[in-house]
Design an enzyme around this catalytic site. Structure first.
Site, PDB file in Angstrom:
ATOM      1  N   GLU A   4       0.817  -1.200   0.000  1.00 52.52           N
ATOM      2  CA  GLU A   4       0.000   0.000   0.000  1.00 52.52           C
ATOM      3  C   GLU A   4       0.851   1.251   0.000  1.00 52.52           C
ATOM      4  O   GLU A   4       1.956   1.279   0.542  1.00 52.52           O
ATOM      5  CB  GLU A   4      -0.883  -0.006   1.248  1.00 52.52           C
ATOM      6  N   CYS A  54       3.031   8.600   1.262  1.00 51.29           N
ATOM      7  CA  CYS A  54       3.565   7.665   2.253  1.00 51.29           C
ATOM      8  C   CYS A  54       3.757   6.324   1.547  1.00 51.29           C
ATOM      9  O   CYS A  54       2.810   5.747   1.028  1.00 51.29           O
ATOM     10  CB  CYS A  54       2.572   7.537   3.401  1.00 51.29           C
ATOM     11  N   CYS A 102       5.551  -6.552   7.779  1.00 55.38           N
ATOM     12  CA  CYS A 102       6.642  -6.102   8.652  1.00 55.38           C
ATOM     13  C   CYS A 102       6.906  -7.190   9.681  1.00 55.38           C
ATOM     14  O   CYS A 102       5.979  -7.787  10.219  1.00 55.38           O
ATOM     15  CB  CYS A 102       6.275  -4.800   9.366  1.00 55.38           C
ATOM     16  N   CYS A 158       5.184  -4.547  16.464  1.00 50.68           N
ATOM     17  CA  CYS A 158       4.714  -3.558  17.439  1.00 50.68           C
ATOM     18  C   CYS A 158       3.242  -3.854  17.734  1.00 50.68           C
ATOM     19  O   CYS A 158       2.465  -4.141  16.827  1.00 50.68           O
ATOM     20  CB  CYS A 158       4.876  -2.138  16.907  1.00 50.68           C
ATOM     21  N   CYS A 214       0.204  -1.804  15.964  1.00 49.96           N
ATOM     22  CA  CYS A 214       0.281  -1.558  14.521  1.00 49.96           C
ATOM     23  C   CYS A 214      -0.338  -2.718  13.744  1.00 49.96           C
ATOM     24  O   CYS A 214       0.038  -3.875  13.947  1.00 49.96           O
ATOM     25  CB  CYS A 214       1.739  -1.378  14.127  1.00 49.96           C
ATOM     26  N   GLY A 221       6.242  -1.795   6.677  1.00 53.95           N
ATOM     27  CA  GLY A 221       7.631  -2.228   6.752  1.00 53.95           C
ATOM     28  C   GLY A 221       8.527  -1.367   7.606  1.00 53.95           C
ATOM     29  O   GLY A 221       8.190  -0.249   7.975  1.00 53.95           O
ATOM     30  N   SER A 248      10.666   6.236  15.899  1.00 55.50           N
ATOM     31  CA  SER A 248       9.435   5.973  16.650  1.00 55.50           C
ATOM     32  C   SER A 248       9.804   5.729  18.106  1.00 55.50           C
ATOM     33  O   SER A 248      10.280   4.649  18.457  1.00 55.50           O
ATOM     34  CB  SER A 248       8.711   4.771  16.054  1.00 55.50           C
ATOM     35  N   LEU A 249       9.596   6.733  18.940  1.00 54.01           N
ATOM     36  CA  LEU A 249       9.951   6.625  20.363  1.00 54.01           C
ATOM     37  C   LEU A 249       8.848   5.873  21.104  1.00 54.01           C
ATOM     38  O   LEU A 249       9.089   4.839  21.720  1.00 54.01           O
ATOM     39  CB  LEU A 249      10.167   8.028  20.931  1.00 54.01           C
ATOM     40  N   ASN A 250       7.656   6.427  21.067  1.00 56.06           N
ATOM     41  CA  ASN A 250       6.425   5.732  21.477  1.00 56.06           C
ATOM     42  C   ASN A 250       6.312   5.357  22.954  1.00 56.06           C
ATOM     43  O   ASN A 250       5.323   4.737  23.347  1.00 56.06           O
ATOM     44  CB  ASN A 250       6.181   4.470  20.627  1.00 56.06           C
ATOM     45  N   CYS A 300      -1.746   6.074   9.713  1.00 62.82           N
ATOM     46  CA  CYS A 300      -0.569   5.406  10.281  1.00 62.82           C
ATOM     47  C   CYS A 300      -0.974   4.148  11.024  1.00 62.82           C
ATOM     48  O   CYS A 300      -1.869   4.186  11.861  1.00 62.82           O
ATOM     49  CB  CYS A 300       0.110   6.280  11.335  1.00 62.82           C
TER      50      CYS A 300
HETATM   51  N1  SAH Z   1       8.382   0.798  10.665  1.00 64.06           N
HETATM   52  C1  SAH Z   1       8.603   2.186  10.747  1.00 64.06           C
HETATM   53  C2  SAH Z   1       7.813   2.988   9.760  1.00 64.06           C
HETATM   54  C3  SAH Z   1       6.389   2.572   9.516  1.00 64.06           C
HETATM   55  S1  SAH Z   1       5.286   2.842  10.850  1.00 64.06           S
HETATM   56  C4  SAH Z   1       8.367   2.680  12.163  1.00 64.06           C
HETATM   57  O1  SAH Z   1       7.816   1.929  12.966  1.00 64.06           O
HETATM   58  O2  SAH Z   1       8.761   3.800  12.446  1.00 64.06           O
HETATM   59  C5  SAH Z   1       5.079   4.620  10.766  1.00 64.06           C
HETATM   60  C6  SAH Z   1       4.613   5.259  12.065  1.00 64.06           C
HETATM   61  O3  SAH Z   1       3.276   4.864  12.378  1.00 64.06           O
HETATM   62  C7  SAH Z   1       5.473   4.908  13.261  1.00 64.06           C
HETATM   63  O4  SAH Z   1       5.856   6.081  13.945  1.00 64.06           O
HETATM   64  C8  SAH Z   1       4.526   4.069  14.110  1.00 64.06           C
HETATM   65  O5  SAH Z   1       4.859   4.164  15.476  1.00 64.06           O
HETATM   66  C9  SAH Z   1       3.191   4.659  13.761  1.00 64.06           C
HETATM   67  N2  SAH Z   1       2.059   3.793  14.043  1.00 64.06           N
HETATM   68  C10 SAH Z   1       2.004   2.452  13.966  1.00 64.06           C
HETATM   69  N3  SAH Z   1       0.787   2.009  14.299  1.00 64.06           N
HETATM   70  C11 SAH Z   1       0.025   3.093  14.596  1.00 64.06           C
HETATM   71  C12 SAH Z   1      -1.327   3.281  14.978  1.00 64.06           C
HETATM   72  N4  SAH Z   1      -2.162   2.259  15.138  1.00 64.06           N
HETATM   73  N5  SAH Z   1      -1.764   4.550  15.166  1.00 64.06           N
HETATM   74  C13 SAH Z   1      -0.931   5.601  14.986  1.00 64.06           C
HETATM   75  N6  SAH Z   1       0.359   5.474  14.608  1.00 64.06           N
HETATM   76  C14 SAH Z   1       0.835   4.236  14.419  1.00 64.06           C
HETATM   77 FE1  SF4 Z   2       6.626  -2.485  11.667  1.00 66.56          FE
HETATM   78 FE2  SF4 Z   2       6.645   0.169  12.092  1.00 66.56          FE
HETATM   79 FE3  SF4 Z   2       4.363  -1.265  12.352  1.00 66.56          FE
HETATM   80 FE4  SF4 Z   2       6.325  -1.522  14.150  1.00 66.56          FE
HETATM   81  S1  SF4 Z   2       5.115   0.336  13.740  1.00 66.56           S
HETATM   82  S2  SF4 Z   2       5.171  -3.215  13.215  1.00 66.56           S
HETATM   83  S3  SF4 Z   2       8.136  -1.343  12.878  1.00 66.56           S
HETATM   84  S4  SF4 Z   2       5.520  -0.952  10.505  1.00 66.56           S
END
Ligand code: SAH
Ligand code: SF4
Length: 341
Positions: A90, A103, A110, A114, A117, A161, A216-218, A334
């Site tokens: 996508e 994007c 992936c 996480c 996600c 990814g 991605s600190l999170n 995202c």
């Molecule tokens: N794998 C990489 C890039 C793809 S994810 C990464 O993890 O950084 C892109 C962004 O989307 C990341 O910052 C991730 O933390 C965020 N993300 C993932 N799942 C999400 C969700 N359900 N809601 C909001 N942001 C999310």
């Molecule tokens: Fe992969 Fe980024 Fe999603 Fe984590 S947030 S599972 S690294 S795509």
């Protein structure tokens, strides 16, 4: 089957053209594909017709097919792209005023896992080639007649990814996107986002041609981070911050930290204060994203008041922005990219 030309650098195109061609032919082909955004090999009028015919026997430009397009009420468009082997990935176009952001995905699925996600639920299907990464930009740009001058077009590798787990292809694609004779974007306009694969951050920093880096600190503590993003057990928060400190920023550049806010998990005022402390000695900004909820995601989105309070606290110490969710109604936001029909 015909070989895709998209993704080839100049030397590879020279080889594809075969021996005996003057070297400017490869340059013409390169410019036609990436700068001129040709969609059909036979239409590249800079090349002699006979040469086009010869090349077309074994090669095609090789853009993927947009198998489906979903259009959101906010103007966001999600594309389901079919690759050569039938797999799909996508990519999402987010127009906003004078600016367009695409994007793109760096892998199909992936491996990282996480917990918030949806892409994680796919597991890793495979790495994308440099051509498949560049082709997402070319195709969406062509389909929508996008303009890239004056910084109008931004590319973020935040789709499916983990880009730093497919670094060679990501770098090759980036070189084509940033090459003035190629797609011709400014390095300020291409951003790669990583979950924090520490050794690869240093590797990226050594590259002369590279995108901007978002991390991605999170979470504000090691413990919560490891719970939310199990892969970070291997790459600790302190190692990550050390790699960020050592990262060679260009004079115009700042690191970005992404922070997905999960209700009751990482969204307290105390979390916000810890984020400021963690990042205090870095040249950076913070992008907050309130969770985009989805089926099988075991978290909730915090209230707008909670998000505002968090942002206000971080803002006292660092530039801090709130990312608007885009394309929620079409699963384009995202963390929602999971090939849902
Ligand atoms: N794998 C990489 C890039 C793809 S994810 C990464 O993890 O950084 C892109 C962004 O989307 C990341 O910052 C991730 O933390 C965020 N993300 C993932 N799942 C999400 C969700 N359900 N809601 C909001 N942001 C999310
Ligand atoms: Fe992969 Fe980024 Fe999603 Fe984590 S947030 S599972 S690294 S795509």
């Amino acid at each position: 089957m015909s070989q895709p030309l998209v993704g080839m650098d100049l030397a590879e195109l020279r080889e594809a053209l075969g021996p005996g061609q003057p070297s400017f032919r490869a340059k013409q082909l390169y410019e036609a594909i990436y700068h001129g955004q040709a969609s059909e090999l036979m239409q590249i009028s800079a090349l002699p017709a006979e040469l086009r015919r010869q090349l077309a026997e074994s090669h095609a430009i090789g853009l993927p097919e947009a198998a489906k397009t979903y259009v959101s009420t906010d103007g966001t468009r999600r594309y389901l792209l079919r690759l050569d082997d039938g797999r799909t990935v996508e990519a999402v176009l987010m127009p906003e005023g004078e600016r367009d952001t695409i994007c793109i995905s760096s892998q199909a699925g992936c491996a990282v896992g996480c917990t918030f996600c949806m892409t994680a639920l796919l597991g890793l299907e495979r790495n994308l080639t440099a051509g498949e990464i560049v082709a997402q930009v070319l195709l969406i740009s062509q389909l929508n007649g996008l303009r890239r001058e004056g910084g109008r077009l931004n590319i973020v590798m935040m789709g499916q990814g983990e880009p730093l787990l497919n670094l060679p292809s990501v770098l090759k694609a980036t070189r084509i996107l940033l090459d003035p004779a190629g797609f011709g974007l400014s390095p300020r306009r291409v951003t790669v986002s990583t979950v924090g694969i520490v050794p690869k951050i240093a590797e990226l920093g050594r590259e002369p041609v590279r995108p901007k880096l978002a991390i991605s600190l999170n979470a504000s503590t090691e413990e919560t981070r490891q719970e939310l993003m199990p892969v970070t057990r291997k790459y600790s928060l302190s190692d990550l911050l050390a790699a960020c400190k050592a990262y060679p920023l260009r004079p115009w550049e700042k690191l970005s930290f992404e922070y997905v806010l999960l209700k009751g998990v990482n969204d307290s005022d105390a979390d916000a204060r810890r984020v400021v402390r963690l990042l205090a000695n870095l040249n950076c900004k913070v992008n907050l994203i309130a969770l985009n909820a989805g089926p099988e995601i075991p978290f909730e989105t915090p209230s707008p008041e909670r998000v505002a309070s968090f942002q206000q606290i971080v803002r006292r110490g660092l530039p801090c922005f709130l990312r608007k969710p885009r394309g929620l109604d079409i699963y384009a936001a995202c963390g929602q990219l999971k090939l849902s029909a």
